[in-house]
Design an enzyme around this catalytic site. Structure first.
Site, mmCIF file in Angstrom:
data_model
loop_
_atom_site.group_PDB
_atom_site.id
_atom_site.type_symbol
_atom_site.label_atom_id
_atom_site.label_comp_id
_atom_site.label_asym_id
_atom_site.label_seq_id
_atom_site.Cartn_x
_atom_site.Cartn_y
_atom_site.Cartn_z
ATOM 1 C CG HIS A 25 -1.961 1.024 1.012
ATOM 2 N ND1 HIS A 25 -3.153 0.879 0.649
ATOM 3 C CD2 HIS A 25 -1.504 2.415 1.744
ATOM 4 C CE1 HIS A 25 -3.963 2.254 0.775
ATOM 5 N NE2 HIS A 25 -2.538 2.528 0.987
ATOM 6 C CB CYS A 26 2.044 3.466 -2.485
ATOM 7 S SG CYS A 26 3.675 4.789 -3.069
ATOM 8 N N PRO A 27 1.280 4.753 0.392
ATOM 9 C CG PRO A 27 2.874 6.000 2.179
ATOM 10 C CD PRO A 27 2.920 4.829 1.177
#
Length: 383
Positions: free
Chosen positions: A170-172
């Site tokens: 999951h990439c912020p």
């Protein structure tokens, strides 16, 4: 509870008070999650103004140099924004309905308290599904949150609160889960952001030196040019390491999760279980048509539910007579190293008690292991 009971209004009001803060908290979390994306968008907008207006229009004296710089800049800028947009707004792929438990099995699973019996229920359902991997304990991978049997390489994302097919991380910075549906877009986003920053840093360098050494007169463009070089160089260094790491993952056909924790097959963990060789690993992400490799359009191979494996090792419970290659033709043996495709639903028996081969769907290949002389069996799909 009886609505006529005196405590009913009090109970409901307390429930609403408990739910309201939770709902507000979730809304705040969703809003705050966009801060990194907004920050990147603001930096990119400023960089566009600083490069096009302050550098090209007000600082560079040569007309030809302006035209060349603006042309290359806009190509890299468009590709960067396009791939970044696709990475952010491409919804992660989730398991299909066939991975959900049927109503009767679901009710039985929820009523059952013993893990062993629950596993038996999952095994019955999973026999018709294309599954290779299991948990570290050898159990069927099941998500209690989403109430689905997890396909191979699928994991539950706590930030997105869903199971994501071939989840990488999951990439912020994109406020999205990177997985099967947008992994190619993410790689291109890293590629074009690196190209964008490298080009800006390289083309601005000479004017950065001139402003720094006072070879150019003081102007309002000085701050933008100096700061533009520092920002481009800083982002270039940080992106380069991430870009290199993900290129290595693509070459090995691994996700970030699999790089830290090897997928577990019937016969144990194998970090190279999904590796098919460098060229085929690249094609898994970018597709067969090289013309579309550099475009942020979806061309990845497969459906996200099943994946070709490097090899399927022989089940130790399998009868020894099933291992004899005498009934296989020579062409199947010779061609085994050339193609390995996903296992079809009817061919998958790793989740069952016995490993066997059905006559209607088999295309059996014989491989020799690099480590030993053991015979390895790989089954090809008819896709």
């Amino acid at each position: 509870m009886d609505r006529s009971h005196p405590s009913f209004p009090v109970f409901c009001s307390q429930g609403r008070r408990k739910m309201a803060p939770t709902h507000v908290l979730r809304c705040c979390q969703r809003g705050l999650a966009w801060i990194p994306v907004i920050f990147i968008a603001l930096v990119v907008c400023w960089s566009y103004y600083a490069y096009v207006v302050e550098l090209c229009l007000f600082t560079i004296p040569s007309i030809l140099e302006k035209v060349v710089y603006l042309a290359v800049f806009h190509v890299s800028f468009i590709m960067f924004v396009w791939s970044y947009w696709k990475t952010i707004f491409t919804r992660p792929s989730t398991p299909s309905k066939e991975f959900c438990l049927p109503k009767s099995e679901k009710e039985q699973y929820e009523k059952e308290q013993r893990p062993e019996t629950q596993q038996e229920i999952l095994k019955r359902v999973a026999t018709s599904l294309p599954l290779y991997t299991r948990t570290g304990a050898g159990a069927i991978r099941y998500c209690d949150r989403c109430q689905v049997i997890k396909p191979d390489r699928c994991h539950h994302c706590s930030a997105c609160d869903m199971c994501v097919l071939k989840m990488d991380h999951h990439c912020p910075w994109v406020n999205n889960c990177v997985g099967f549906s947008n992994y190619k877009f993410f790689i291109l986003f890293l590629t074009y952001s690196l190209v964008y920053c490298l080009f800006i840093a390289a083309s601005v360098l000479q004017y950065f030196i001139k402003f720094w050494t006072s070879d150019l007169p003081e102007s309002h463009a000085k701050f933008h040019v100096l700061f533009l070089f520092f920002v481009a160089a800083m982002f270039c260094i940080s992106i380069l390491s991430l870009f290199t790491y993900h290129l290595w993952l693509v070459g090995k056909n691994r996700s970030t999760i699999e790089a830290f924790r090897a997928p577990v097959f019937r016969n144990g963990p194998d970090k190279n279980g999904f590796s098919l060789g460098f060229s085929k690993n690249i094609a898994q992400v970018f597709g067969d048509q090289k013309l579309y490799w550099l475009l942020p359009v979806f061309t990845s191979q497969g459906d996200g539910f099943s994946f070709p494996t490097r090899l399927v090792t022989v089940d130790p419970e399998q009868p020894t007579e099933c291992l004899q290659p005498g009934g296989l033709d020579k062409g199947a043996v010779e061609g085994s190293a050339e193609q390995t495709t996903p296992l079809s639903e009817s061919q998958n028996h790793l989740v069952g008690n016995d490993y066997h081969i059905e006559e209607d769907h088999k295309e059996t290949d014989i491989l020799k292991s690099d480590e030993s002389e053991a015979i390895i069996i790989s089954i090809e799909s008819e896709s």
